[in-house]
Design a protein around this motif. Structure first.
Motif, short mmCIF file in Angstrom:
data_model
loop_
_atom_site.label_atom_id
_atom_site.label_comp_id
_atom_site.label_asym_id
_atom_site.label_seq_id
_atom_site.Cartn_x
_atom_site.Cartn_y
_atom_site.Cartn_z
N LYS A 92 8.09 -19.95 5.35
CA LYS A 92 7.44 -19.63 6.81
C LYS A 92 8.29 -20.04 7.94
O LYS A 92 8.31 -19.26 8.89
N SER A 93 8.99 -21.04 7.78
CA SER A 93 9.77 -21.38 8.96
C SER A 93 10.86 -22.30 8.31
O SER A 93 10.95 -23.05 7.27
N TYR A 94 12.19 -22.72 9.15
CA TYR A 94 13.22 -23.61 8.54
C TYR A 94 13.67 -24.28 10.00
O TYR A 94 13.59 -23.82 10.89
N GLU A 95 14.34 -25.53 9.71
CA GLU A 95 15.00 -26.19 10.88
C GLU A 95 16.21 -27.03 10.28
O GLU A 95 16.01 -27.66 9.11
N TRP A 96 17.17 -26.96 11.20
CA TRP A 96 18.19 -27.66 10.86
C TRP A 96 18.29 -28.98 11.64
O TRP A 96 17.66 -28.96 12.83
N ASN A 97 18.74 -30.13 11.15
CA ASN A 97 18.95 -31.18 12.06
C ASN A 97 20.22 -31.10 12.98
O ASN A 97 20.67 -30.00 12.85
N ALA A 98 20.23 -31.92 13.85
CA ALA A 98 21.19 -31.72 14.95
C ALA A 98 22.86 -31.44 14.70
O ALA A 98 23.38 -30.67 15.16
#
Length: 562
Positions: A92-98
């Motif tokens: 559904k969604s994804y996110e990388w850390n900084a």
């Protein structure tokens, strides 16, 4: 045969029609002719290959014949023909850390495998672990550690910034069911009864043909195209005949009168997409053992200047090719990434023999009595390696031979088998080789640059190089590639200076001499289905053999009747 060369061969002129072999996803009718569809919701596909099917729907096997995208899905749909955001599939969604060392993926709820078992985060972790453990599958260099946090979240951790792995992990990793794959060797085992989460399941299979059937329980709703039937015909001539008869709905390949598909094949339309950047690959690096006139950058630039690309496109590629940048960034989806310091940004279509002469003479080359340049007793004579039967490329070399002769450069073709040609390229035992440089998983030239320019991807002459066949090595380019690995690709302000550095060296050194961007032409049955990709709505690469893009097209199509 790689997808790259497959698509290149399918762009040849109608006058040079050949029967292609080695394409994925093939089928055939027992009579060798196309059978017309009995249903308005059945799509008949011809991929260009004749011969019996050898059943194998293992998406990770090199002998896989189908099911990628249609039966087995990735987490997101990502294509390199547009710059759209990844389309959610199982994810559904994804996110990388900084710093790019952790990737968190939220999964879709309520998805089931086609055998009725629930799809969970454990299946994703199992697939990623399988990828990591089997080197033969792990072409992207995945070294992360995946963990499930409940049924609908996966967290992948890396020891170093890994932004550039994202597109392959998210969009090109085919998720398989743990409950059925625990005892399977993914590299070698044959899958006869595939179980996936995709919009289709395997219908009928025979050695002469197979069908995919709409998955009525698909999480996205059963597609309107209820059946996909794959055929194999006797060759591209038979494919053109089937188009005339209206008995196939989608093929990718050359047909007579390609300049007017709609006019010559009523009910059909054609679309040509330029993706494969054709080049004269040079063995360029004397430090790694290359030898010959092509090791002189002046020679490489002179060859590039002497090519009449307009004439070449007409005679060898039926005007299906398009402009090419000396940076090898695509002039369509990647044009904003071409360095503003590179001029010209696009190679001219007309030759500049004066510029070629000036470059050669400035580097100490002198024209002999035969009209060909020479230096230190070495004649400016170059041999181009090409595969026997690749008629478009052979015609291109013949055409360039005459063009370069006018500029004082001798060019000769050396034809050989696919295996011999490949062996020469990978071991650096050539002067020039004609081929296309492959794009990566997204519309980002980083992947092409890393493959073809990184020192880590090459080797000394005599040893097999991974992808950098030119034996190119430049510490500034390597440093820029290393920085790009650690930068989020969405940060254009940070990535562009590194791309500028790479492009400036690439254009100056020219280890790959730009020819044209090859076009891949597909013929589609617009009178039977609506929703095909167009130049204005290029939501997927419209080649029938291109997976998983073809699955996105199947899902988007609607029957005109029924």
């Amino acid at each position: 045969m790689s997808v790259l060369n497959r698509s290149r061969r399918l762009a040849i002129a109608a006058a040079a029609i050949v029967t292609t072999a080695g394409l994925a996803l093939t089928g055939c009718s027992s009579s060798g002719t196309a059978a017309s569809s009995d249903s308005a919701s059945t799509l008949v596909a011809y991929t260009g290959q004749s011969g019996d099917y050898q059943i194998n729907f293992n998406p990770w096997s090199p002998s896989n014949i189908g099911g990628i995208g249609t039966i087995y899905e990735s987490l997101f749909f990502i294509t390199n023909v547009n710059t759209a955001d990844p389309k959610p599939l199982l994810g559904k969604s994804y996110e990388w850390n900084a710093d790019g060392t952790q990737l968190t993926i939220e999964l879709r709820d309520g998805v089931e495998w086609s055998d009725g078992e629930p799809f969970t985060a454990k299946d994703v972790v199992f697939t990623l672990d399988m990828l990591k453990q089997d080197k033969s599958l792990n072409s992207i260099g995945y070294t992360g550690t995946a963990k499930a946090e409940g049924d609908a979240k996966v967290v992948v951790s890396f020891d170093e910034p890994s932004f550039v792995l994202g597109p392959n992990l998210l969009g090109k990793t085919w998720i398989v069911p743990e409950h059925l794959w625990k005892g399977i060797d993914p590299a070698t085992d044959v899958m006869r009864e595939p179980v996936g989460t995709g919009p289709y399941t395997l219908g009928n299979f025979k050695a002469q043909a197979f069908t995919l059937t709409a998955n009525k329980d698909y999480w996205g709703g059963a597609p309107a195209v209820k059946t996909v039937r794959y055929l194999s015909l006797s060759g591209n001539t038979a494919g053109a005949d089937a188009l005339k008869q209206g008995s196939i709905d989608w093929q990718t390949g050359p047909v007579p009168n390609m300049d007017d598909i709609a006019g010559n094949y009523p009910g059909y339309d054609g679309i040509t997409i330029g993706q494969n950047q054709m080049a004269l690959i040079t063995c360029a690096n004397t430090d790694l053992g290359c030898s010959g006139p092509q090791t002189d950058p002046a020679v490489r630039h002179a060859v590039a200047d002497a090519i009449n690309r307009k004439q070449l496109n007409s005679l060898a590629f039926a005007n299906t090719a398009s402009d090419i940048s000396p940076t090898f960034a695509l002039t369509t989806t990647q044009k904003d990434m071409i360095s503003k310091d590179v001029s010209p940004a696009v190679m001219p279509n007309s030759p500049d023999t004066d510029a070629a002469a000036s470059t050669l003479e400035g580097a100490g080359w002198k024209k002999g009595s035969d009209g060909i340049y020479a230096k230190d007793g070495q004649k400016l004579s170059l041999t181009v390696e090409v595969v026997t039967g690749w008629t478009d490329y052979i015609t291109a070399i013949d055409t360039m031979t005459q063009q370069l002769k006018a500029a004082g450069i001798e060019l000769k073709a050396q034809q050989s088998s696919w295996n011999e040609w490949t062996d020469k390229k990978t071991k650096g035992q050539f002067q020039l080789a004609i081929d296309s440089l492959g794009q990566g998983p997204t519309a980002n030239p980083y992947y092409l640059y890393n493959n073809n320019l990184a020192t880590s991807n090459t080797a000394k002459v005599g040893e097999a190089a991974a992808t950098n066949l030119s034996r190119y090595s430049n510490p500034d380019v390597d440093a820029a590639l290393a920085k790009l690995k650690a930068i989020n690709p969405e940060d254009k302000a940070a990535t562009q200076p590194e791309l500028d550095t790479i492009q400036q060296h690439l254009v100056e050194d020219m280890p790959y001499i730009p020819i044209l961007t090859g076009g891949t032409t597909s013929e589609v049955h617009t009178a039977k289905f609506t929703g095909w990709p167009t130049q204005d709505d290029l939501y997927a690469f419209p080649a029938i053999w291109a997976s998983p893009d073809n699955a996105e097209v199947f899902k988007a199509l609607k029957p005109v009747k029924g």
